[in-house]
Design an enzyme around this catalytic site. Structure first.
Site, PDB file in Angstrom:
ATOM      1  N   ARG A   2       7.278  -1.280  -8.751  1.00 25.16           N
ATOM      2  CA  ARG A   2       7.232  -1.754  -7.370  1.00 25.16           C
ATOM      3  C   ARG A   2       5.817  -1.666  -6.825  1.00 25.16           C
ATOM      4  O   ARG A   2       5.509  -0.933  -5.926  1.00 25.16           O
ATOM      5  CB  ARG A   2       8.217  -0.941  -6.535  1.00 25.16           C
ATOM      6  CG  ARG A   2       9.640  -1.161  -6.986  1.00 25.16           C
ATOM      7  CD  ARG A   2      10.545  -0.074  -6.545  1.00 25.16           C
ATOM      8  NE  ARG A   2      10.727   0.915  -7.583  1.00 25.16           N
ATOM      9  CZ  ARG A   2      10.840   2.216  -7.342  1.00 25.16           C
ATOM     10  NH1 ARG A   2      10.807   2.668  -6.143  1.00 25.16           N
ATOM     11  NH2 ARG A   2      11.008   3.052  -8.340  1.00 25.16           N
ATOM     12  N   ARG A   6       4.503  -1.508  -2.320  1.00 28.32           N
ATOM     13  CA  ARG A   6       4.197  -0.184  -1.880  1.00 28.32           C
ATOM     14  C   ARG A   6       3.020  -0.110  -0.937  1.00 28.32           C
ATOM     15  O   ARG A   6       2.959   0.737  -0.097  1.00 28.32           O
ATOM     16  CB  ARG A   6       3.978   0.719  -3.093  1.00 28.32           C
ATOM     17  CG  ARG A   6       5.255   0.982  -3.827  1.00 28.32           C
ATOM     18  CD  ARG A   6       6.237   1.467  -2.825  1.00 28.32           C
ATOM     19  NE  ARG A   6       7.593   1.465  -3.264  1.00 28.32           N
ATOM     20  CZ  ARG A   6       8.278   2.573  -3.487  1.00 28.32           C
ATOM     21  NH1 ARG A   6       7.715   3.728  -3.382  1.00 28.32           N
ATOM     22  NH2 ARG A   6       9.535   2.486  -3.809  1.00 28.32           N
ATOM     23  N   ARG A  15       6.145  -8.919   4.429  1.00 29.32           N
ATOM     24  CA  ARG A  15       7.368  -8.105   4.558  1.00 29.32           C
ATOM     25  C   ARG A  15       7.801  -7.891   6.002  1.00 29.32           C
ATOM     26  O   ARG A  15       8.977  -7.672   6.269  1.00 29.32           O
ATOM     27  CB  ARG A  15       7.151  -6.742   3.874  1.00 29.32           C
ATOM     28  CG  ARG A  15       7.663  -6.649   2.466  1.00 29.32           C
ATOM     29  CD  ARG A  15       9.181  -6.706   2.359  1.00 29.32           C
ATOM     30  NE  ARG A  15       9.789  -5.390   2.494  1.00 29.32           N
ATOM     31  CZ  ARG A  15      10.733  -5.095   3.360  1.00 29.32           C
ATOM     32  NH1 ARG A  15      11.172  -6.003   4.194  1.00 29.32           N
ATOM     33  NH2 ARG A  15      11.233  -3.886   3.403  1.00 29.32           N
ATOM     34  N   ASP A  51      13.944  -7.869  -8.062  1.00 33.93           N
ATOM     35  CA  ASP A  51      14.425  -6.486  -8.073  1.00 33.93           C
ATOM     36  C   ASP A  51      15.475  -6.399  -9.161  1.00 33.93           C
ATOM     37  O   ASP A  51      16.133  -7.404  -9.468  1.00 33.93           O
ATOM     38  CB  ASP A  51      15.027  -6.089  -6.722  1.00 33.93           C
ATOM     39  CG  ASP A  51      15.220  -4.576  -6.648  1.00 33.93           C
ATOM     40  OD1 ASP A  51      14.258  -3.870  -6.274  1.00 33.93           O
ATOM     41  OD2 ASP A  51      16.313  -4.092  -7.015  1.00 33.93           O
ATOM     42  N   TYR A 128      23.579   2.508 -10.153  1.00 33.59           N
ATOM     43  CA  TYR A 128      23.653   1.994  -8.771  1.00 33.59           C
ATOM     44  C   TYR A 128      25.046   1.464  -8.454  1.00 33.59           C
ATOM     45  O   TYR A 128      25.580   1.669  -7.367  1.00 33.59           O
ATOM     46  CB  TYR A 128      22.627   0.883  -8.549  1.00 33.59           C
ATOM     47  CG  TYR A 128      21.219   1.399  -8.352  1.00 33.59           C
ATOM     48  CD1 TYR A 128      20.890   2.209  -7.270  1.00 33.59           C
ATOM     49  CD2 TYR A 128      20.203   1.076  -9.249  1.00 33.59           C
ATOM     50  CE1 TYR A 128      19.592   2.692  -7.088  1.00 33.59           C
ATOM     51  CE2 TYR A 128      18.907   1.545  -9.074  1.00 33.59           C
ATOM     52  CZ  TYR A 128      18.614   2.360  -7.988  1.00 33.59           C
ATOM     53  OH  TYR A 128      17.336   2.832  -7.818  1.00 33.59           O
TER      54      TYR A 128
END
Ligand code: CP3
Length: 324
Positions: A2, A6, A15, A51, A128
């Site tokens: 990522r 970040r 974003r 992702d 997850y």
């Protein structure tokens, strides 16, 4: 890892207006964000902005990605019937935007740097899906694994086949290498890794063999079962900072390439100390062909873009001098 999300101010600006998954689904935006670390930091490869949970949404699972937390699933998998409801992925119709974005990124990069495609490994995805959110102790995953092995193995097989299809579609669309992220597999012991995980990661690497792109096998906390990880497959093994990279490479064998392994927290030290940590990784890798200098895991949000650019320059200068 990522990386863009970040810390790059240029990314943060995008974003402010768009969620992570919305950027992933807009090929133009996605291509722009994917190329950013190459253009701004001078890194040697780009990784697709996506992702690991993106194809899982394509398989019919409702989820969101919460800032500072990670993926959250509204209805986690608990039994055979909820596992059975997960649909096999058809990449062309379930995640067409990823394939469109790959074609755009390739044009944008124009040969300046190779492009890495990726997917989550079955174990990390299952964690997850079953926990419903990031976890420290993985009790729900392990309890399903031990108490309902039939459901576990069927779920892992479906994830492996879907991810192999996803990666093959990415290769067709133009990625130059693929990476399989088993970010949370380090919570297991070697025996459970062999029984519950290895056959499914292996299934992915085998299905990708004929594509002839380099295959990177990523994990963290894996120093107690590197040998088993190697059995699962891959051409490059990513190791984290908990083990010296020379020791990891010796155990893996010199017939494979190794990626790593600076502690992401080293980026928060002052630049001279950071450089000495990076120099230690390079000294241990010893100029051996097949070392990819990288962090052992993703960038921390506190990292400054300036520091990251300085590190890239330092590694380039040092390795170019060594190659002499
Ligand atoms: O260019 C890039 O930044 C790479 C794109 C990328 C993302 N996720 C976008 C993203 C990649 C390669 C990933 C992989 C990923 N996602 C992994 C495997 C690699 C690893 O780091 O272990 C995992 C486990 C995930 C799941 C996930 N998504 C987590 C744990 C988080 C962190 C939540 C947080 O904010 O701490 C996410 C969110 C996420 N995915 C961000 C980005 C850029 C975070 C920043 C943001 O909200 O913009």
């Amino acid at each position: 890892m990522r990386q863009a999300g970040r810390f790059l101010p240029e990314y943060r600006k995008i974003r402010e207006k768009h969620e992570v998954l919305a950027i992933c689904k807009d090929p133009e935006l996605c291509a722009e964000v994917t190329a950013m670390p190459v253009e701004i930091l001078g890194v040697d490869a780009a990784i697709m902005f996506a992702d690991i949970m993106l194809p899982i949404e394509g398989m019919g699972v409702r989820l969101k990605i919460e800032e500072g937390i990670g993926p959250i699933i509204s209805e986690p998998i608990t039994d055979n019937s909820s596992a059975g409801a997960l649909q096999e992925l058809d990449a062309a119709s379930d995640v067409p935007f990823v394939l469109d974005a790959i074609r755009l990124v390739k044009k944008l990069l124009n040969g300046k740097a190779p492009l890495i495609g990726f997917c989550g490994a079955p174990f990390t995805l299952a964690s997850y899906l079953i926990e419903g959110r990031p976890t420290r102790d993985f009790t729900k995953v392990k309890s399903l694994m031990y108490r309902d092995p039939n459901t576990w193995h069927a779920l892992m097989e479906k994830l492996a086949d879907s991810m192999a299809a996803y990666l093959l579609a990415q290769v067709d669309a133009g990625v130059d290498a693929i990476q399989v992220f088993d970010s949370w597999v380090g919570c297991l012991n070697p025996r459970d890794y062999r029984t519950y995980v290895l056959p499914y990661s292996e299934r992915i690497f085998q299905k990708l063999e004929a594509s002839r792109v380099p295959r990177i096998h990523f994990g963290t906390g894996t120093s107690n079962f590197l040998e088993e990880m190697k059995l699962a497959g891959g051409d490059v093994f990513s190791v984290d900072w908990r083990i010296p990279i020379d020791e990891a490479w010796r155990r893996l064998g010199y017939d494979v390439a190794v990626q790593g392994n600076l502690d992401p927290a080293a980026m928060l030290a002052d630049v001279e100390l950071l450089k000495s940590f990076a120099a230690d990784v390079l000294r241990r890798a010893n100029g051996r062909c097949g070392h990819i200098f990288n962090l052992g895991h993703g960038m921390l949000p506190e990292t400054s873009a300036e520091t990251a650019a300085q590190l890239v320059k330092f590694v380039h200068n040092t390795t170019q001098t060594n190659l002499g």
